[in-house]
Write an enzyme that holds these catalytic residues in place. Structure first.
Site, short mmCIF file in Angstrom:
data_model
loop_
_atom_site.label_atom_id
_atom_site.label_comp_id
_atom_site.label_asym_id
_atom_site.label_seq_id
_atom_site.Cartn_x
_atom_site.Cartn_y
_atom_site.Cartn_z
N ASN A 79 23.23 74.49 -6.47
CA ASN A 79 22.76 74.66 -7.88
C ASN A 79 21.50 73.98 -8.17
O ASN A 79 21.41 72.66 -7.70
CB ASN A 79 23.89 74.20 -8.85
N LEU A 87 27.01 72.01 -4.97
CA LEU A 87 26.15 70.80 -4.77
C LEU A 87 24.96 70.84 -5.66
O LEU A 87 24.52 72.03 -6.17
CB LEU A 87 25.36 70.90 -3.49
N ASP A 88 24.69 69.87 -6.76
CA ASP A 88 23.88 69.96 -7.63
C ASP A 88 22.52 69.24 -7.03
O ASP A 88 22.42 68.00 -6.82
CB ASP A 88 24.10 69.45 -9.11
N PHE A 89 21.17 70.30 -7.03
CA PHE A 89 20.03 69.67 -6.46
C PHE A 89 18.98 69.62 -7.83
O PHE A 89 18.99 70.30 -8.31
CB PHE A 89 19.43 70.71 -5.52
N ASN A 109 32.72 69.24 -6.92
CA ASN A 109 31.27 68.67 -7.00
C ASN A 109 31.38 66.99 -6.71
O ASN A 109 31.15 66.71 -5.60
CB ASN A 109 30.67 68.87 -8.38
#
Length: 176
Positions: free
Chosen positions: A146, A104-106, A78
């Site tokens: 994510n 990928l954390d959105f 990440n």
């Protein structure tokens, strides 16, 4: 968390009958204790016969090797993708791109999506469209999108995340 509580309440001995794959992340905000993490993961997965992914703090090839030689079929990356995208290709060269999942954390804010790193604590100041277009040039097997807004909230998936990915992107995508 408490591994004994997880073993008692999630019945990991039978989990492989009900799921396709298991992703276990070290999301501790303090310094990572990899030996303890791997010890806990091995307790959890001792009788699981499904693909397992380890993640959290993969910042170099050695950590990837440690995870993969400790029972992981794949590793999840990440925050490192924003700081050292060359790392992905280095790991792929040693272990194959199928062994890498990029996460990928959105977070959606005012009807716009932004990327975050470090367990959702730091917003990435980056041109989102260019970043996503350049992802296709990296050697990894799968991409997880994510939603920080929906994670753990029981609100379902944010299917709008899929619209952020360029049409030319050909790797498998998981929405979380």
């Amino acid at each position: 968390g408490d591994v004994d509580w997880l073993l008692l309440n999630y019945n990991f001995d039978n989990i492989s009958y009900y799921i396709d794959e298991l992703i276990i992340l070290d999301i501790s905000r303090k310094e990572k204790d990899r030996s303890k993490f791997l010890e806990d993961v091995n307790k959890l997965t001792k009788k699981c016969f499904i693909p397992i992914t380890f993640g959290g703090g993969v910042t170099n090839v050695e950590i990837a090797k440690q995870y993969l030689s400790s029972g992981a079929d794949k590793i999840l990356i990440n925050s490192s993708i924003y700081e050292n995208d060359i790392l992905i290709n280095e790991i792929a060269k040693s272990f194959g791109q199928q062994s890498i999942i990029v996460n990928l954390d959105f977070k959606e804010m005012d009807n716009e999506y932004f990327l975050f790193m470090y367990n959702g604590s730091k917003k990435i100041e980056i041109d989102l469209n260019n970043f996503l277009k350049n992802l296709k040039d990296l050697k990894f097997g799968e991409l997880i999108l994510n939603s920080i807004n929906n994670d753990g909230a029981g609100m379902g998936l944010d299917l709008n995340l899929i619209n952020l990915i360029p049409e030319s992107f050909t790797k498998p995508i998981i929405i979380s």
